[in-house]
Design an enzyme around this catalytic site. Structure first.
Site, PDB file in Angstrom:
ATOM      1  N   TYR A   1      38.170  66.945   9.579  1.00  0.00           N
ATOM      2  CA  TYR A   1      39.085  65.885   9.157  1.00  0.00           C
ATOM      3  C   TYR A   1      40.537  66.287   9.465  1.00  0.00           C
ATOM      4  CZ  TYR A   1      34.764  64.098   7.461  1.00  0.00           C
ATOM      5  OH  TYR A   1      33.473  63.644   7.421  1.00  0.00           O
TER       6      TYR A   1
ATOM      7  N   ASN B   1      35.642  70.563   7.948  1.00  0.00           N
ATOM      8  CA  ASN B   1      34.683  69.555   8.420  1.00  0.00           C
ATOM      9  C   ASN B   1      35.237  68.526   9.404  1.00  0.00           C
ATOM     10  OD1 ASN B   1      33.079  71.003   6.787  1.00  0.00           O
ATOM     11  ND2 ASN B   1      32.456  69.356   5.432  1.00  0.00           N
TER      12      ASN B   1
ATOM     13  N   HIS C   1      41.033  69.328   1.097  1.00  0.00           N
ATOM     14  CA  HIS C   1      39.962  69.382   2.100  1.00  0.00           C
ATOM     15  C   HIS C   1      40.584  69.665   3.469  1.00  0.00           C
ATOM     16  CE1 HIS C   1      36.344  68.871   4.217  1.00  0.00           C
ATOM     17  NE2 HIS C   1      35.972  67.661   3.842  1.00  0.00           N
TER      18      HIS C   1
ATOM     19  N   THR D   1      29.840  63.615  -0.271  1.00  0.00           N
ATOM     20  CA  THR D   1      30.116  62.192  -0.072  1.00  0.00           C
ATOM     21  C   THR D   1      28.880  61.385  -0.466  1.00  0.00           C
ATOM     22  OG1 THR D   1      31.796  62.532   1.598  1.00  0.00           O
ATOM     23  CG2 THR D   1      30.565  60.475   1.745  1.00  0.00           C
TER      24      THR D   1
ATOM     25  N   ASN E   1      31.995  66.453  13.451  1.00  0.00           N
ATOM     26  CA  ASN E   1      33.123  65.603  13.846  1.00  0.00           C
ATOM     27  C   ASN E   1      33.805  66.064  15.139  1.00  0.00           C
ATOM     28  OD1 ASN E   1      32.875  63.588  11.869  1.00  0.00           O
ATOM     29  ND2 ASN E   1      33.834  64.931  10.354  1.00  0.00           N
TER      30      ASN E   1
HETATM   31  C1  8OZ Z   1      29.014  63.595   5.077  1.00  0.00           C
HETATM   32  C2  8OZ Z   1      29.229  62.249   5.272  1.00  0.00           C
HETATM   33  C3  8OZ Z   1      30.504  61.759   5.168  1.00  0.00           C
HETATM   34  C4  8OZ Z   1      31.559  62.607   4.878  1.00  0.00           C
HETATM   35  C5  8OZ Z   1      32.503  66.267   4.790  1.00  0.00           C
HETATM   36  C6  8OZ Z   1      33.498  64.420   3.656  1.00  0.00           C
HETATM   37  O1  8OZ Z   1      31.648  66.726   5.553  1.00  0.00           O
HETATM   38  C7  8OZ Z   1      32.468  64.856   4.366  1.00  0.00           C
HETATM   39  C8  8OZ Z   1      31.342  63.961   4.696  1.00  0.00           C
HETATM   40  C9  8OZ Z   1      30.055  64.435   4.800  1.00  0.00           C
HETATM   41  O2  8OZ Z   1      33.418  66.983   4.378  1.00  0.00           O
END
Ligand code: 8OZ
Length: 359
Positions: free
Chosen positions: A179, A177, A174, A25, A234
């Protein structure tokens, strides 16, 4: 003997070498979250990697959770990405788009109509989000209705179609992480009592439906997937990550994807702090192309590829700071150090101004 410099075929994608650029990102999209000519220049500079995985790219307006992340859901964004794929292809590279939905890692300020972000369950993440103006606490997300799931799956397929129209060689879904798809996979964020929650089989259902739909849309030989079994990034975790992810990988295997991309360990944390997990078990369960990611240097990457532990290695920070990383590896040349201050801000600074080796 196969090594990091050996060409490879990942489904329909021909790689000149086994150095993959990890998704990163960078927050440099222009108005309308459209990739600009500067974004095209950044990727063009890195086209000597065997395969570029783009920064995480939202599949719909609700999929955004960070300022200035380029989407793949408007005609202008598709046109912007065409510039990027054209630049990379002109330079002889290959590039796949990472399809992203942040789920609960967002904020009403970043959502259409100021709505709450969506998630498997109404569980608020710890921490704060940058909305473009200020840091704000995360809010409690809205749990997706069962009736909304088919539309969500179709949105992934449409985004993959848009990626093909933009000229990408493939896509990477994806599912890591923390999401949306990872929020379904891992037990701490999925408390659903329907067919999409509870057992690992149910928690994996959305990802598998998304993968099948995306494969139907563009062909499995252009589709990969990113998993990150143990990262706490996260604010999520799993009660039994080994069992969950062995199940997921065993179910992904028959889809005959172009590749599986495993983020090992815990974000940028040093190896000693990684939560224990047996990645070799995933390798053993998976018969296709296996990319490992996180913390590799030239020696350990060479070792992983030449021993067969991986088919390719993805590099994040090293490729960020060294557009000609493959050539530097070949020559044993010193590496530029990444500048952490400009990872997520700075326009060309820390983006397109890292020096190349002198010829
Ligand atoms: C760092 C900052 C914002 C998003 C990920 C899409 O870790 C990210 C991400 C990483 O997969």
């Amino acid at each position: 003997m196969t090594d990091l410099f050996s060409p490879a075929r990942f489904g329909a994608i021909e790689l000149a070498n086994r150095v993959v650029m990890s998704s990163l990102t960078r927050n440099r999209a222009g108005a309308g979250n459209v990739p600009t000519p500067l974004v095209a220049e950044y990727y063009r500079q890195r086209a000597s990697a065997g395969l570029i995985l783009t920064e995480a790219t939202p599949i719909c307006a609700e999929g955004h959770g960070y300022p200035r992340t380029p989407g793949i859901h408007t005609a202008e964004q598709v046109a912007g990405w065409k510039r990027v794929t054209g630049a990379v292809h002109d330079a002889g590279g290959r590039i796949a788009l990472q399809l992203w939905h942040v789920g609960r890692i967002s904020h009403p300020d970043l959502q259409p109509g100021g709505a709450a972000p969506v998630a498997p369950s109404a569980i608020r993440p710890a921490g704060q989000v940058f909305t473009g103006q200020a840091m704000k606490d995360y809010v409690t997300p809205r749990a997706l209705e069962l009736s909304e799931i088919p539309g969500l799956v179709a949105t992934y397929a449409q985004a993959a179609r848009n990626a093909m129209e933009a000229g990408f060689d493939g896509v990477e879904v994806h599912a890591g992480n923390g999401y949306l798809l990872d929020q379904f996979l891992r037990s701490s964020t999925n408390r659903r009592s329907d067919a999409y929650g509870g057992s690992k089989e149910n928690r994996a259902r959305l990802l598998l439906e998304v993968m099948e739909a995306v494969c139907r849309e563009i062909g499995a030989d252009r589709v990969g997937v990113r998993l990150s079994p143990v990262t706490p990034f996260n604010d999520l975790s799993d009660d039994d990550p080994q069992a969950t992810f062995e199940y997921v990988v065993a179910r992904l295997d028959p889809l005959k994807l172009a590749f599986l991309d495993i983020l090992q360990g815990t974000g940028g944390a040093p190896r000693e702090q990684w939560i224990p997990f047996d990645y070799d078990r995933l390798r053993a369960l998976y018969t296709g192309n296996f990319i490992r990611n996180n913390g590799y240097d030239f020696q350990s990457a060479q070792q992983a590829v030449s021993s067969g532990a991986a088919d390719a290695i993805a590099f994040g920070r090293l490729l960020l700071a060294n557009p000609d990383l493959v050539e530097r590896f070949r020559r044993g040349a010193p590496l530029n150090a990444p500048d952490y201050e400009t990872f997520y801000t700075g326009e060309e600074k820390g983006y397109t101004d890292y020096p190349f080796l002198k010829p």
